[in-house]
Design a protein around this motif. Structure first.
Motif: not given
Length: 412
Positions: A116-121
């Protein structure tokens, strides 16, 4: 002199139960917890089934605002640890907190948080990455959050050994109590690996079954097995010195008398030829327990339904136990739960402890016929009632990690 150590509390979340005793009861009944995956879209994946938790809502246990600051693997650990402490009737207070520790591991940690954090980045930019990203993702956070939640201030850590994690955590916590560094350890494993990236990665290295039939996808020791089925959950036990347990009148499930822990030193994913690493680990655990192979009645096997893994584990059992191997009951409860990675050893240690206490050996389900090399008693499809004095719980992990626990029926 090492202290005697007993299990006085158990807690679990698994694909076949949202507490430890339900998990065991359903294992004895041969309930299949493997089903089509619902958490993520599998349309473009070649894996379709898994062992997900059923009817589990974290808001029933933790306020949503607080839960959102934890990955699922940490949430699961907190719930299972609370269950175990409650089951043990253990009161943690300022007088004893420094003598009560936590040792809970995870094989891969916060994979959902990572994705999820990679997608946000990528899609929204670095400012949209949560400040909780790192503390949500790192594998030690389960042990850290459980200690905060329960107020346990004693030895605290996280052993990470892939699929052997839960067993190693219990074994490492066992040593802490045996040598007197704590009176009580809250120990086990937790995992929440059912994410698209995890499924894709394990599929790419050919570890997962691509069979989309929940009734045949996980079939240890059977022809046609093609890999393990991924599961999720947590298992936590309360390990307590016998003196401490007796002094407070605690109920005892089983005694932990042996622990083996070593490496194949062979390959990052494949077991050592003929299961020689497993042989050394089982012998190490038996020696630590001070017993002969003939004293063991039951093995909760690693039994993942992988082509080489199942064969080599059977070979290792035969080598370790010799002629006695044919008298053993050997079952794989992964046939019902799937493989919970870092949590699986802890769940299986709990099932093994209850097997000793209740005298009902859970079956291996999805069993039909066996090839010539699979000639042990795998407790096919139906539980067996038998008095169990000594039992082993086996775990074998990527990286060549091997871990074995020896549990014993408690007697004064």
């Amino acid at each position: 002199m090492r202290k005697r150590v007993v299990i006085t509390g158990i807690g679990a979340l698994s694909p076949i139960g949202n507490d430890a005793k339900t998990t065991y009861e359903n294992a004895v009944k041969g309930i299949n917890g493997i089903a089509p995956i619902t958490r993520v879209n599998t349309d473009d994946l070649n894996v379709k089934v898994g062992g997900e938790l059923k009817d589990f809502n974290i808001e029933d246990y933790i306020p949503l605002k607080e839960a959102r600051r934890m990955d699922r693997f940490t949430q699961y650990a907190i719930v299972a640890a609370r269950q175990a402490v409650k089951d043990a009737k253990l009161d943690i207070n300022e007088e004893n907190a420094e003598r009560i520790g936590v040792w809970i591991g995870s094989g891969i940690g916060g994979m959902e948080t990572f994705e999820n954090s990679y997608d946000a980045l990528i899609n929204k930019g670095p400012r949209r990455v949560s400040p909780f990203f790192v503390p949500m993702m790192i594998p030690d956070m389960a042990a850290g959050q459980v200690s905060i939640d329960l107020g346990a201030k004693g030895p605290n850590g996280c052993t990470v050994t892939a699929c052997a994690t839960g067993t190693n955590c219990i074994g490492d916590a066992l040593r802490i109590v045996q040598y007197g560094d704590a009176d009580v350890m809250i120990a086990g494993g937790t995992e929440a690996p059912i994410t698209r990236l995890s499924l894709a990665g394990f599929s790419s290295n050919k570890a997962l079954s691509t069979n989309d039939d929940p009734e045949t996808a996980c079939q240890p020791w059977q022809d046609g097995r093609d890999g393990f089925v991924m599961g999720e959950g947590a298992g936590v036990v309360i390990l307590e010195s016998l003196d401490h347990a007796l002094a407070r009148g605690a109920d005892i499930y089983a005694e932990v008398v042996g622990y083996g822990n070593n490496a194949d030193a062979h390959h990052i994913t494949a077991p050592a030829p003929n299961g020689e690493g497993g042989v050394r680990t089982m012998k190490m655990a038996l020696k630590d327990a001070g017993i002969e192979p003939e004293q063991v009645q039951y093995i909760n096997a690693h039994g993942t339904s992988t082509p080489i893994g199942d064969l080599y584990e059977t070979m290792a059992i035969k080598t370790t136990f010799g002629n006695h191997a044919k008298d053993l009951l050997v079952s794989s409860t992964k046939s019902m739960t799937g493989h919970l990675l870092g949590a699986t050893g802890a769940i299986e240690a709990i099932i093994t402890a209850l097997t000793i206490k209740e005298g009902k050996v859970p079956p291996t389900i999805h069993q039909q016929t066996y090839s010539e090399e699979f000639d042990l008693n795998y407790v096919p499809n139906k539980m067996v009632e038998k008095e169990i004095e000594y039992a082993l719980s086996n775990s074998l992990g990527f990286g060549g990690h091997n871990a074995v626990l020896v549990l014993k029926k408690y007697s004064e």
